[in-house]
Scaffold this active site. Structure first.
Site, PDB file in Angstrom:
ATOM      1  N   SER A  53       0.821  -1.215   0.000  1.00 24.57           N
ATOM      2  CA  SER A  53       0.000   0.000   0.000  1.00 24.57           C
ATOM      3  C   SER A  53       0.850   1.259   0.000  1.00 24.57           C
ATOM      4  O   SER A  53       0.322   2.348  -0.145  1.00 24.57           O
ATOM      5  CB  SER A  53      -0.924   0.002   1.225  1.00 24.57           C
ATOM      6  N   HIS A  80      -2.554  -3.287  -5.908  1.00 31.75           N
ATOM      7  CA  HIS A  80      -2.982  -3.005  -4.546  1.00 31.75           C
ATOM      8  C   HIS A  80      -4.492  -3.174  -4.418  1.00 31.75           C
ATOM      9  O   HIS A  80      -5.272  -2.331  -4.856  1.00 31.75           O
ATOM     10  CB  HIS A  80      -2.555  -1.582  -4.156  1.00 31.75           C
ATOM     11  N   GLU A  95      -5.801  -0.709  -7.216  1.00 34.46           N
ATOM     12  CA  GLU A  95      -4.822   0.212  -7.795  1.00 34.46           C
ATOM     13  C   GLU A  95      -3.751  -0.597  -8.530  1.00 34.46           C
ATOM     14  O   GLU A  95      -3.261  -1.595  -8.001  1.00 34.46           O
ATOM     15  CB  GLU A  95      -4.116   1.017  -6.705  1.00 34.46           C
ATOM     16  N   ASN A 138      -4.287   5.745  -0.234  1.00 35.35           N
ATOM     17  CA  ASN A 138      -3.729   6.115   1.069  1.00 35.35           C
ATOM     18  C   ASN A 138      -3.375   7.584   1.173  1.00 35.35           C
ATOM     19  O   ASN A 138      -3.020   8.068   2.230  1.00 35.35           O
ATOM     20  CB  ASN A 138      -2.507   5.252   1.395  1.00 35.35           C
TER      21      ASN A 138
END
Length: 192
Positions: free
Chosen positions: A119, A140, A152, A190
Site C-alpha cells: 500500500s 494493490h 490500484e 492512502n
C-alpha cells in the site's frame, strides 16, 4: 504467455482474499505462507466467505466447490516455480519484501510477472533487486478483497507496457475496477 496459475504469498487477510478472488475467477492458485496454521486459517476464512456468497444466492454451491478445488497451499516459496504470475501480500516492510522479490526472481521463470499488494512501498525499489524490473508491478487490492471492487495498479519506473497490460487484463478478469496510480508514497487511496 497465457496466465492460468497464480502464486499468492502471504495467507493473512489480504493474501487469502486475493487467493479467493483469483480462484473464483477460474485461476489455479498456489497460496504460500511460512506456517501451516496460517494456511489452515486462510482456507477456513475462504471457505466461510464462499459459504456466505452461496447463502446469499450470489454463488452456486458447485462454483464454491470448484473455487476451493483450484486452491492449493504450501509453506515452501520454491513451490511457486511453476506459476505464471505472483502477487506478494506479506508484511509491509521494505527489506523483507526486497528479500522475497530477490528470491522470487531466482525461482520463477524469466517471463513471470512479480506483483506486490503493497500500500505504500515503492515498486521501483522492489523491482531494483530483480533481473526483471520491467516485470514488477503493484496490484494493490482493497480490504475485504472479495467485496471491494477497487484495485490500484502501480507502475514502477521500469515497468513495461506488456506487464501493465497483462495486469490490467487480470484485474478485469477478477471483475475489479482498476485505477492506475503513480509510484509515489501512498499511491492514490492512502493519500486521500
Amino acid at each position: 504467455m497465457a496466465i492460468t496459475r497464480i502464486g499468492v504469498i502471504g495467507a493473512g487477510t489480504m493474501g487469502n482474499g486475493i487467493a479467493q478472488v483469483f480462484a473464483q475467477a477460474g485461476f489455479d492458485v498456489q497460496l504460500v505462507d511460512v506456517a501451516q496454521p496460517m494456511l489452515d486459517r486462510a482456507r477456513t476464512t475462504i471457505d466461510r466467505s464462499l459459504a456466505k456468497f452461496v447463502e446469499k444466492g450470489k454463488l452456486a454451491a458447485a462454483d464454491r466447490d470448484a473455487t476451493l478445488s483450484r486452491l492449493s497451499t504450501s509453506t515452501a516459496v520454491d513451490d511457486l516455480a511453476g506459476v505464471d504470475y505472483v502477487v506478494e501480500a506479506i508484511v509491509e516492510h521494505a527489506e523483507v519484501k526486497r528479500d522475497l522479490f530477490a528470491r522470487l526472481d531466482a525461482i520463477t521463470r524469466p517471463d513471470v510477472i512479480l506483483a506486490t499488494n503493497t500500500s505504500s512501498i515503492s515498486i521501483t525499489l522492489l523491482a531494483a533487486v530483480t533481473r526483471r524490473p520491467e516485470q514488477v508491478i503493484g496490484m494493490h487490492f482493497m480490504n475485504p478483497v472479495p467485496l471491494m471492487s477497487l484495485c490500484e495498479v502501480i507502475r514502477g519506473l521500469a515497468t513495461s507496457e506488456a506487464t501493465y497490460q497483462a495486469t490490467m487484463a487480470l484485474g478485469q478478469a477478477l471483475g475489479k475496477e482498476l485505477v492506475t496510480a503513480r509510484d509515489v508514497p501512498g499511491f492514490i487511496v492512502n493519500r486521500l
